[in-house]
Design a protein around this motif. Structure first.
Motif, short mmCIF file in Angstrom:
data_model
loop_
_atom_site.label_atom_id
_atom_site.label_comp_id
_atom_site.label_asym_id
_atom_site.label_seq_id
_atom_site.Cartn_x
_atom_site.Cartn_y
_atom_site.Cartn_z
N ASP A 50 0.81 -1.21 0.00
CA ASP A 50 0.00 0.00 0.00
C ASP A 50 0.85 1.27 0.00
O ASP A 50 1.96 1.28 0.53
CB ASP A 50 -0.93 0.00 1.21
N ASP A 55 -4.27 4.61 -1.05
CA ASP A 55 -4.85 4.45 0.28
C ASP A 55 -6.37 4.52 0.21
O ASP A 55 -6.95 5.46 -0.30
CB ASP A 55 -4.31 5.54 1.21
N GLY A 56 -6.99 3.48 0.74
CA GLY A 56 -8.44 3.44 0.80
C GLY A 56 -9.14 3.10 -0.50
O GLY A 56 -10.37 3.14 -0.57
N SER A 58 -10.48 0.66 -3.43
CA SER A 58 -10.88 -0.70 -3.76
C SER A 58 -11.19 -0.72 -5.26
O SER A 58 -11.12 0.31 -5.93
CB SER A 58 -12.11 -1.12 -2.94
N SER A 80 -12.84 5.12 -4.12
CA SER A 80 -12.63 5.56 -2.75
C SER A 80 -13.93 5.39 -1.99
O SER A 80 -14.91 6.10 -2.26
CB SER A 80 -12.20 7.03 -2.71
N ASP A 81 -13.94 4.47 -1.03
CA ASP A 81 -15.14 4.28 -0.20
C ASP A 81 -15.41 5.52 0.64
O ASP A 81 -16.56 5.91 0.83
CB ASP A 81 -14.98 3.05 0.70
N GLN A 82 -14.36 6.16 1.10
CA GLN A 82 -14.52 7.36 1.93
C GLN A 82 -15.17 8.50 1.15
O GLN A 82 -16.08 9.15 1.63
CB GLN A 82 -13.16 7.82 2.46
#
Length: 176
Positions: A50, A55-56, A58, A80-82
Motif C-alpha cells: 500500500d 490508500d483506501g 478498492s 474511494s469508499d470514503q
C-alpha cells in the motif's frame, strides 16, 4: 463521477511512487518473451503493497492500450469508499530495453518515469502478472479476472518474500 487527474490524490501521488526512478530490486528479473499485444486490456489489482496514492481504494484496475505514438496508454482507476467516487490517473509507458522484455518505464506527469517490471507472467494465457517498481516498496499482483486461484496468490507471496518484499504488509484488494 471521477476525480480529475489534476487533483491531489490517486493520480497526483503516483509521481511520488515513480519518483523518477528506473531500475529494479535486486533479484527481480523482467520476463522475456513478453508480448505487448497480449498484455493490453484490463487488469485487476489483486494484491499490493500500500501507498498513499492508493490508500483506501478498492476495485483498482489498470487499462492498457496503444497511443498514436506507439507508447502504451495507461489508465489506473480505483474507488474511494470514503469519498464515494472513482479516482483515475492517466499515464503512458515505454519499453526500457526491448519490446520482448517486461521492463517498461511509466510516466503520469511529463518527463518523470518510474519502473514497471513484470517479473512473472502467465505466458500461456496472460491471466496474471507479478509487477514491481524500482525498489522493494512497490509490488502488485494483477489478474485478468477479479479473483485468482489461491495457488497463484501463494506463489506470488512466496516469490515476493524470497526477493525481500514485505509480504506481511500486502493489501488484498476488494473487487466487486
Amino acid at each position: 463521477m471521477f476525480k480529475s487527474i489534476s487533483k491531489v490524490g490517486f493520480g497526483a501521488v503516483i509521481l511520488m511512487m515513480l519518483n523518477g526512478c528506473l531500475g529494479m530490486p535486486k533479484g527481480v528479473e523482467p520476463v522475456t518473451g513478453f508480448e505487448l499485444n497480449r498484455y493490453l486490456g484490463t487488469w485487476y489489482e489483486i494484491a499490493r503493497l500500500d501507498h498513499s496514492f492508493e490508500d483506501g481504494l478498492s476495485q483498482v484496475s489498470a487499462e492498457y492500450s496503444i497511443n498514436e505514438d506507439d507508447s502504451v496508454k495507461v489508465i489506473n482507476r480505483g474507488f474511494s469508499d470514503q469519498d464515494q467516487q472513482w479516482s483515475e490517473a492517466l499515464g503512458k509507458a515505454k519499453f526500457v530495453d526491448g519490446s520482448d522484455e517486461g521492463y517498461l518505464k511509466v510516466s503520469f506527469f511529463g518527463p518523470f518515469y518510474g519502473s514497471y517490471v513484470v517479473f512473472e507472467l502467465d505466458k500461456e494465457n496472460y491471466q496474471y502478472a507479478f509487477v514491481s517498481g524500482p525498489d522493494l516498496d512497490y509490488l502488485w499482483l494483477l489478474s485478468r479476472t477479479k479473483k485468482v486461484d489461491q495457488e497463484v496468490i501463494e506463489r506470488f507471496v512466496s516469490t515476493a518474500q524470497s526477493l525481500g518484499f514485505k509480504t506481511n504488509e500486502l493489501i488484498f484488494v476488494e473487487q466487486k
